[in-house]
Design a protein around this motif. Structure first.
Motif, PDB file in Angstrom:
ATOM      1  N   PRO A  26       0.808  -1.222   0.000  1.00 52.63           N
ATOM      2  CA  PRO A  26       0.000   0.000   0.000  1.00 52.63           C
ATOM      3  C   PRO A  26       0.843   1.274   0.000  1.00 52.63           C
ATOM      4  N   SER A  27       0.269   2.308  -0.558  1.00 54.46           N
ATOM      5  CA  SER A  27       0.929   3.609  -0.571  1.00 54.46           C
ATOM      6  C   SER A  27       1.262   4.028   0.864  1.00 54.46           C
ATOM      7  N   GLY A  28       2.494   4.427   1.078  1.00 53.01           N
ATOM      8  CA  GLY A  28       2.912   4.893   2.398  1.00 53.01           C
ATOM      9  C   GLY A  28       3.500   3.814   3.287  1.00 53.01           C
ATOM     10  N   VAL A  49      12.492   2.310 -13.806  1.00 55.45           N
ATOM     11  CA  VAL A  49      11.877   3.635 -13.658  1.00 55.45           C
ATOM     12  C   VAL A  49      10.595   3.632 -14.485  1.00 55.45           C
ATOM     13  N   SER A  50       9.477   3.842 -13.809  1.00 54.79           N
ATOM     14  CA  SER A  50       8.168   3.781 -14.466  1.00 54.79           C
ATOM     15  C   SER A  50       7.820   5.109 -15.124  1.00 54.79           C
ATOM     16  N   ALA A  51       6.874   5.024 -16.052  1.00 55.21           N
ATOM     17  CA  ALA A  51       6.244   6.230 -16.591  1.00 55.21           C
ATOM     18  C   ALA A  51       4.976   6.486 -15.782  1.00 55.21           C
ATOM     19  N   GLU A  85       3.593  -3.689 -18.306  1.00 57.79           N
ATOM     20  CA  GLU A  85       2.319  -3.684 -17.592  1.00 57.79           C
ATOM     21  C   GLU A  85       1.993  -2.237 -17.301  1.00 57.79           C
ATOM     22  N   TRP A  86       0.707  -1.962 -17.064  1.00 59.22           N
ATOM     23  CA  TRP A  86       0.355  -0.622 -16.609  1.00 59.22           C
ATOM     24  C   TRP A  86      -0.975  -0.694 -15.869  1.00 59.22           C
ATOM     25  N   ALA A  87      -1.233   0.343 -15.056  1.00 51.45           N
ATOM     26  CA  ALA A  87      -2.465   0.368 -14.274  1.00 51.45           C
ATOM     27  C   ALA A  87      -2.811   1.800 -13.910  1.00 51.45           C
TER      28      ALA A  87
END
Ligand SMILES: Nc1nc2c(ncn2[C@@H]2O[C@H](COP(=O)(O)OP(=O)(O)O)[C@@H](O)[C@H]2O)c(=O)[nH]1
Ligand SMILES: Nc1ncnc2c1ncn2[C@@H]1O[C@H](COP(=O)(O)OP(=O)(O)O)[C@@H](O)[C@H]1O
Length: 198
Positions: A26-28, A49-51, A85-87
């Protein structure tokens, strides 16, 4: 465990295929903190490194934390098949550039992806040999404290991320390993071990 040595003076390399490790949580919860700690001592663990379409936070730089792109550019990456992959996460899109990952794996380097649950599921489908690691908070209260304490998101953004966190925490059993982020040092060492073993 036996090790394959590729030549008289060459360093031992781990046996088996180069390892692709996916870190989600989870975020954080502390993913970036743990990964940064690990890579400080072990820069050879390559982090993709994501876009993303999200705006940079203060101090974030294009090409370092993310490639910050607009909606049109992200659409093109998707249309051209450039993402592994992307979301969509909490109102923004995020994706892993495919070629860089495949090149590193082909070169025999350990690769780490720090991506959300939806992305982890896609990687499991397309690259079943990947090792999926879930980073969990010591408690829900501590997760809220960390996300709020980071001070990078507005209250409504924090709410969206906490809503996503409930779904992510419920999916922990889909992962191969769970690490509880109580001590950054300890979790970084555990993650390092997971990225290096076959
Ligand atoms: N599916 C996917 N998720 C990503 C990617 N890059 C980052 N994420 C995830 O998107 C979520 C939000 O990331 P971010 O906005 O940087 O917030 P933070 O993780 O709380 O610092 C986190 O769960 C990240 O792991 C990616 O390329 N693909
Ligand atoms: N083990 C830990 N104990 C206490 N605080 C932590 C720990 N790990 C991370 N943090 C803090 O929690 C906040 C969120 O961490 P961050 O790495 O940004 O999370 P994520 O990348 O998972 O969104 C940051 O302020 C960070 O300093």
């Amino acid at each position: 465990m036996s090790e394959v040595v590729s030549g008289g003076t060459s360093p031992a390399v781990p046996p088996g295929r180069p390892r692709l490790t996916v870190l989600s949580g989870p975020s954080g919860v502390g993913k970036s903190t743990v990964v940064a700690h690990m890579r400080q001592a072990h820069p050879e663990i390559w982090l993709s490194v994501s876009a993303t379409t999200r705006s940079p936070r203060p101090g974030e730089r294009h090409g370092v934390q993310y490639f910050f792109v607009d909606d049109g550019e992200f659409d093109k990456l998707v249309a051209n098949g450039e993402l592994l992959e992307w979301a969509e996460f909490a109102g923004n899109r995020y994706g892993t550039p495919r070629n860089a990952v495949l090149e590193r794996l082909a070169a025999g380097e350990p690769v780490l992806l720090e991506i959300d649950l939806q992305g982890a599921r896609q990687v499991r489908e397309s690259m079943p040999e990947a090792r999926l690691v879930f980073l969990a908070p010591p408690s829900w209260e501590e997760l809220v404290r960390r996300l709020t304490g980071r001070g990078t998101e507005a209250p409504e953004v924090i709410e969206r991320r906490l809503t996503a966190a409930r779904t992510e925490l419920a999916a922990e059993s889909e992962f191969d390993h769970t690490l509880v982020n109580t001590s950054v040092e300890q979790v970084a060492a555990e993650l390092l071990a997971l990225t290096r073993t076959s």
